[in-house]
Enzyme design. Structure first.
Site, mmCIF file in Angstrom:
data_model
loop_
_atom_site.group_PDB
_atom_site.id
_atom_site.type_symbol
_atom_site.label_atom_id
_atom_site.label_comp_id
_atom_site.label_asym_id
_atom_site.label_seq_id
_atom_site.Cartn_x
_atom_site.Cartn_y
_atom_site.Cartn_z
ATOM 1 N N HIS A 1 2.535 6.323 10.945
ATOM 2 C CA HIS A 1 3.093 7.570 10.009
ATOM 3 C C HIS A 1 2.200 8.678 10.949
ATOM 4 O O HIS A 1 1.480 9.356 10.586
ATOM 5 C CB HIS A 1 2.371 7.452 8.603
ATOM 6 N N GLU B 1 7.785 9.131 12.869
ATOM 7 C CA GLU B 1 7.006 7.967 12.485
ATOM 8 C C GLU B 1 7.879 6.726 12.972
ATOM 9 O O GLU B 1 8.857 6.531 12.361
ATOM 10 C CB GLU B 1 6.800 8.110 11.034
HETATM 11 O O1 LIG Z 1 2.190 11.151 0.428
HETATM 12 P P1 LIG Z 1 2.379 9.938 1.211
HETATM 13 O O2 LIG Z 1 2.064 8.447 0.409
HETATM 14 O O3 LIG Z 1 1.506 9.944 2.253
HETATM 15 O O4 LIG Z 1 3.815 9.762 1.891
HETATM 16 C C1 LIG Z 1 4.133 10.802 2.652
HETATM 17 C C2 LIG Z 1 5.386 10.433 3.187
HETATM 18 O O5 LIG Z 1 5.536 9.543 3.922
HETATM 19 C C3 LIG Z 1 6.995 9.379 4.566
HETATM 20 O O6 LIG Z 1 7.138 10.227 5.496
HETATM 21 C C4 LIG Z 1 7.961 9.291 3.465
HETATM 22 O O7 LIG Z 1 9.201 9.151 4.189
HETATM 23 C C5 LIG Z 1 7.994 10.365 2.647
HETATM 24 O O8 LIG Z 1 8.803 10.266 1.495
HETATM 25 C C6 LIG Z 1 6.508 10.464 2.013
HETATM 26 O O9 LIG Z 1 6.458 11.668 1.232
#
Ligand SMILES: O=P(O)(O)OC[C@H]1O[C@H](O)[C@H](O)[C@@H](O)[C@@H]1O
Length: 323
Positions: free
Chosen positions: A190, A296
């Site tokens: 990520h 990601e």
């Molecule tokens: O807030 P988190 O759990 O770290 O997730 C952050 C983001 O991660 C990814 O990019 C997903 O596609 C998103 O839908 C999500 O909002």
């Protein structure tokens, strides 16, 4: 050469050898840092094995890290490179993964530092410019607390290797099934890339790819041209090109990051924009979305099944261009 660093002593490199990468621990052993003789640096929290900083030789930070993120192990890091395993998002309908928290437990578990290795890319006397350093981290079912184990009761092993070169960073995850039954998993790196101005950013290499648009009822679409970001963006791409073809971040006409993948068939592009950023307590400054884009690499279309004794390896290499 693999060398186990002595904790809690500060430096794990050999004194007197001049041009060697330096590896050190923070006083509280919560993070490990590396520096190449040419000045590039890397910092990794053992919590989540999260890369929280990657700087070029001039000290320019390449990753975005929220000013309000927790770094004390109380919450997943907002920024850097959290490791997502064994589920991406949540999977309420998947029998094995339904109980897991958003993005799994790898990013909220304390990993073990396994050691460092240094290498030269060219034969002959070591030249500072050719040196790289690889840091290895491990997490296995044996490291998990009882509660987490009960959410996903499989014997597994993860080895996460982070390699710093002068012009690139490689992060690579090996998953092994140490159980006597198969298990399903997803994995994703990520990565929060730092950009100067999101309005001047385009992402190349996803043209023609189909994607799931998570901000439009998970509808399936096809990417017509380069990706630009002018609002909340949350997309799971399946590029049609080989993973060795780079996905690039271009800022004001100049390529600043070029990402190649190994065995990671998806690329998620995420930017929370104003409203979503406002609602994330750990996202600061609130207009920080202008200075980041998450690109990601992952394997998140459905689940991979790993048979007992089998291993899966997925990796990304991010190459930078000087600013
Ligand atoms: O807030 P988190 O759990 O770290 O997730 C952050 C983001 O991660 C990814 O990019 C997903 O596609 C998103 O839908 C999500 O909002």
């Amino acid at each position: 050469m693999v060398e186990r660093a002595n904790r809690p002593s500060a430096l794990a490199s050999t004194p007197g050898l001049g041009k060697q990468p330096q590896v050190s621990f923070s006083d509280d052993n919560s993070r490990v840092s590396a520096e190449l003789p040419t000045g590039e640096t890397l910092e990794i929290l053992l919590y989540g094995a999260t890369v929280i900083s990657w700087k070029d030789a001039s000290g320019n930070e390449k990753l975005w890290l929220s000013d309000a993120t927790k770094l004390d192990g109380s919450k997943a890091v907002r920024g850097g490179i959290p490791v997502v395993f064994p589920v991406f998002g949540t999977a309420p309908d998947h029998a094995q993964a339904s109980k897991l928290p958003q993005h799994g437990f790898a990013r909220t578990s304390r990993w073990e530092f396994l050691g460092k290795s240094t290498s030269e890319s060219a034969p002959g006397p070591p030249a500072a410019a050719d040196l790289s350093v690889k840091l290895d981290f491990g997490l296995s079912s044996a490291n998990l607390d009882t509660k987490t184990k009960s959410l996903w009761p499989f014997a597994f092993g993860l080895i996460y290797s982070v390699t710093l070169n002068r012009e690139s960073l490689t992060t690579s995850l090996v998953v092994t099934n140490d159980d006597d039954k198969p298990f399903d998993f997803q994995v994703l790196l990520h990565t929060y890339l730092r950009v100067k101005d999101i309005a001047a950013v385009s992402i190349k290499g996803l043209e023609g790819a189909s994607y799931i648009d998570k901000v439009d009822n998970a509808s399936t679409k096809t990417q017509a041209s380069t990706v630009t970001i002018a609002g909340e963006t949350d997309r799971v791409y399946t590029p049609t090109t080989p993973t060795s073809e780079p996905v690039s971040v271009v800022e004001a006409g100049k390529t600043t990051f070029s990402i190649v993948r190994d065995s990671l068939g998806n690329v998620v592009v995420w930017n929370p924009w104003t409203d979503k950023a406002a609602g994330l307590a750990d996202f600061a400054p609130k207009d920080g979305f202008k200075n980041m884009v998450c690109v990601e690499p992952g394997a998140v279309s459905g689940f991979q099944t790993l048979e007992p004794g089998d291993a899966f390896e997925g990796a990304q290499t991010i190459t930078i261009s000087p600013r």
